[in-house]
Design a protein around this motif. Sequence first.
Motif, mmCIF file in Angstrom:
data_model
loop_
_atom_site.group_PDB
_atom_site.id
_atom_site.type_symbol
_atom_site.label_atom_id
_atom_site.label_comp_id
_atom_site.label_asym_id
_atom_site.label_seq_id
_atom_site.Cartn_x
_atom_site.Cartn_y
_atom_site.Cartn_z
ATOM 1 N N LEU A 53 -7.160 -3.557 -5.264
ATOM 2 C CA LEU A 53 -6.605 -2.328 -5.797
ATOM 3 C C LEU A 53 -7.023 -1.149 -4.934
ATOM 4 C CD1 LEU A 53 -4.896 -1.397 -8.233
ATOM 5 C CD2 LEU A 53 -7.039 -0.832 -9.376
ATOM 6 N N LEU A 54 -6.078 -0.263 -4.653
ATOM 7 C CA LEU A 54 -6.318 0.848 -3.745
ATOM 8 C C LEU A 54 -7.177 1.928 -4.391
ATOM 9 C CD1 LEU A 54 -2.764 1.282 -2.194
ATOM 10 C CD2 LEU A 54 -4.666 -0.107 -1.371
ATOM 11 N N GLU A 55 -7.879 2.660 -3.537
ATOM 12 C CA GLU A 55 -8.743 3.733 -4.002
ATOM 13 C C GLU A 55 -7.947 4.802 -4.749
ATOM 14 O OE1 GLU A 55 -12.465 5.262 -4.652
ATOM 15 O OE2 GLU A 55 -11.975 3.409 -3.559
ATOM 16 N N CYS A 56 -6.704 5.036 -4.316
ATOM 17 C CA CYS A 56 -5.908 6.089 -4.955
ATOM 18 C C CYS A 56 -5.625 5.774 -6.425
ATOM 19 C CB CYS A 56 -4.599 6.311 -4.195
ATOM 20 S SG CYS A 56 -3.466 4.900 -4.206
ATOM 21 N N VAL A 57 -5.577 4.479 -6.775
ATOM 22 C CA VAL A 57 -5.347 4.111 -8.171
ATOM 23 C C VAL A 57 -6.593 4.405 -8.998
ATOM 24 C CG1 VAL A 57 -4.691 2.274 -9.762
ATOM 25 C CG2 VAL A 57 -3.683 2.348 -7.480
ATOM 26 N N TYR A 58 -7.760 4.092 -8.444
ATOM 27 C CA TYR A 58 -8.997 4.399 -9.158
ATOM 28 C C TYR A 58 -9.139 5.906 -9.411
ATOM 29 C CZ TYR A 58 -10.748 -0.340 -8.251
ATOM 30 O OH TYR A 58 -10.921 -1.702 -8.214
ATOM 31 N N ASN A 59 -8.674 6.727 -8.455
ATOM 32 C CA ASN A 59 -8.918 8.168 -8.520
ATOM 33 C C ASN A 59 -7.790 8.969 -9.164
ATOM 34 O OD1 ASN A 59 -11.388 7.810 -7.204
ATOM 35 N ND2 ASN A 59 -10.446 8.008 -5.183
ATOM 36 N N ASN B 83 3.426 5.511 -16.022
ATOM 37 C CA ASN B 83 3.403 4.098 -16.380
ATOM 38 C C ASN B 83 3.462 3.277 -15.100
ATOM 39 O OD1 ASN B 83 3.695 4.771 -19.241
ATOM 40 N ND2 ASN B 83 5.809 5.278 -18.726
ATOM 41 N N LEU B 84 2.384 2.574 -14.781
ATOM 42 C CA LEU B 84 2.270 1.850 -13.515
ATOM 43 C C LEU B 84 2.029 0.369 -13.768
ATOM 44 C CD1 LEU B 84 2.063 1.916 -10.408
ATOM 45 C CD2 LEU B 84 -0.392 2.385 -10.681
ATOM 46 N N VAL B 85 2.871 -0.480 -13.159
ATOM 47 C CA VAL B 85 2.741 -1.933 -13.247
ATOM 48 C C VAL B 85 2.612 -2.494 -11.846
ATOM 49 C CG1 VAL B 85 3.791 -4.100 -13.994
ATOM 50 C CG2 VAL B 85 4.131 -2.016 -15.357
ATOM 51 N N LEU B 86 1.509 -3.212 -11.575
ATOM 52 C CA LEU B 86 1.303 -3.879 -10.292
ATOM 53 C C LEU B 86 1.106 -5.364 -10.567
ATOM 54 C CD1 LEU B 86 -1.188 -1.340 -8.653
ATOM 55 C CD2 LEU B 86 1.309 -1.393 -8.491
ATOM 56 N N ASP B 87 2.132 -6.146 -10.278
ATOM 57 C CA ASP B 87 2.122 -7.583 -10.572
ATOM 58 C C ASP B 87 2.169 -8.346 -9.257
ATOM 59 O OD1 ASP B 87 2.433 -10.160 -11.391
ATOM 60 O OD2 ASP B 87 4.124 -9.792 -12.725
ATOM 61 N N LEU B 88 1.026 -8.916 -8.868
ATOM 62 C CA LEU B 88 0.920 -9.669 -7.622
ATOM 63 C C LEU B 88 0.633 -11.139 -7.899
ATOM 64 C CD1 LEU B 88 -1.252 -7.022 -5.753
ATOM 65 C CD2 LEU B 88 1.215 -7.273 -5.688
ATOM 66 N N LYS C 10 0.842 -1.206 0.000
ATOM 67 C CA LYS C 10 0.000 0.000 0.000
ATOM 68 C C LYS C 10 0.876 1.255 0.000
ATOM 69 C CE LYS C 10 -3.742 2.179 2.675
ATOM 70 N NZ LYS C 10 -3.055 3.415 3.095
ATOM 71 N N HIS C 11 1.914 1.263 0.823
ATOM 72 C CA HIS C 11 2.806 2.422 0.907
ATOM 73 C C HIS C 11 3.500 2.668 -0.429
ATOM 74 C CE1 HIS C 11 5.704 5.253 2.605
ATOM 75 N NE2 HIS C 11 6.661 4.563 2.003
ATOM 76 N N LEU C 12 3.969 1.601 -1.078
ATOM 77 C CA LEU C 12 4.685 1.738 -2.343
ATOM 78 C C LEU C 12 3.771 2.259 -3.448
ATOM 79 C CD1 LEU C 12 6.748 -1.567 -2.165
ATOM 80 C CD2 LEU C 12 7.664 0.758 -1.974
ATOM 81 N N ILE C 13 2.534 1.749 -3.486
ATOM 82 C CA ILE C 13 1.591 2.189 -4.516
ATOM 83 C C ILE C 13 1.204 3.653 -4.296
ATOM 84 C CG2 ILE C 13 -0.717 1.838 -5.467
ATOM 85 C CD1 ILE C 13 -0.363 -1.156 -4.732
ATOM 86 N N GLU C 14 0.934 4.015 -3.053
ATOM 87 C CA GLU C 14 0.587 5.407 -2.754
ATOM 88 C C GLU C 14 1.738 6.345 -3.099
ATOM 89 O OE1 GLU C 14 -0.496 5.134 1.333
ATOM 90 O OE2 GLU C 14 -2.639 4.793 0.896
ATOM 91 N N PHE C 15 2.974 5.872 -2.878
ATOM 92 C CA PHE C 15 4.141 6.660 -3.266
ATOM 93 C C PHE C 15 4.135 6.929 -4.770
ATOM 94 C CE2 PHE C 15 8.236 5.940 -5.407
ATOM 95 C CZ PHE C 15 8.890 7.130 -5.088
#
Length: 438
Positions: free
Chosen positions: A127-133, A103-108, A90-95
């Motif tokens: 997926l975090l709300e910050c990504v949607y917004n 360009n954002l890649v989230l591979d889980l 969460k911290h890394l994505i918000e960063f």
Amino acid sequence: MDSKRDRHRLSTLPEHLLFLIISKLPFKEAVKTSSEFVNRSVSSSAKSIRDARVAFIRFMVNWVSRFSGEVIESFHLCLSKPTGFETEAKHLIEFAISKQVQNLVLDLSNLSCTASNQARPAVLFQLLECVYNQVTVESLKLFACGFDPSRIPKPSSFKSLCFGWIKLGKITTLLSSSPLLERLSILKCWSVGLITRDRLRELKFENCDFAKDYTWIDLPNIQIFKYSGSFHYFQFLRVQRRMEEAYLDFGRETDDEIGTLICDLLYDLLSARKLMVCPFIIKAIKDIDYLVHLKAPMKTRHLVIKTNLVPVEFEGIRLMINSYPELETLTFHMLPPVSVARTSHWFTADTYWNFPICHKCLKKTLKVVEVRNFTGGTYESVMLRYLFGSYRVLERVDLYLPVGTSESVKTSVRVTMRTLGDEGVASSKGLWIRLHNG
């Protein structure tokens, strides 16, 4: 300059300066500065593996927390099995979002199940709300995370989207929210439905499961269409009449008689300047009674046929060549040998290509023939002789050996080539035959 002395001087710098220096390095280079997990000999014990993961993730979080830049162009987070590390992820994505990433890649995804087409991993991270917004991401790649396409606000900034191991039942909603979208890749997803987007120029499917037995596609500006996986029927409502490339690879065969459906699909893609087809297609279309070409002249200039060049494929190959009167380049991509069941044909493998049928493209347009993974086999040689005897404007034949071919095999291939024409020497009609390493 004494490199050892320089390294010693660096190690004496205050910690805040060291972090500032490291934060200026690309992340891969920064990782190399740590001895906490680099070159660690990890045993097979669960504790050792977890310790190594904890050390690496701690380093990632510390690195980004000291990053002094205001904007980052690309951010890739690959974290298999994120359970227990949700806070750090969460911290890394918000960063990344706070730095206006483009360009954002989230591979889980779990690497142990990615080889299985049927694997549907449990959702371990939403997926975090910050990504949607967010409003800056232009290229988004999501793999194996909880994602609700309907939550994307209108209009989004996406120009390129890629999804893997995700349920995409609401894909239409997402597309309607993305007026700038040009490229869409869907890999090993399920419940995929209607695809419609006027601006979309590139669409790729790989080993997907669909909501219905057929899928409607409305893509009036599509330039590149690629599909690989089990046979699935697409009905194109609108399609660009000047496509660049179409790629059809139905990996697994079926007992269903679907030759007519295959022909309809090829007809929808008739404008593709480059077309790749697989053995499945070659075998399916040859079973249509009395068919000598597809139902309309195809516009393809470069035809790529993936083939084993076994007798059961001969009729389909000839039908394909006969259906492309404007063909300029013909490529045979040879597949690994397969065992062939003995069946009775009205022809033999050695004589089939001797029948004097001269297709229109061989007389007027075909200038280049390529054979990839060429081994000098009997079927390859017979096919080439047929083309040599039928062409009128053929200029060049390029034969590419498989990667890693031994010298003894190369020698054998050169012997075979002497029966076709001397390598590098033009024939009396201007034909050049060249052998290339893979």
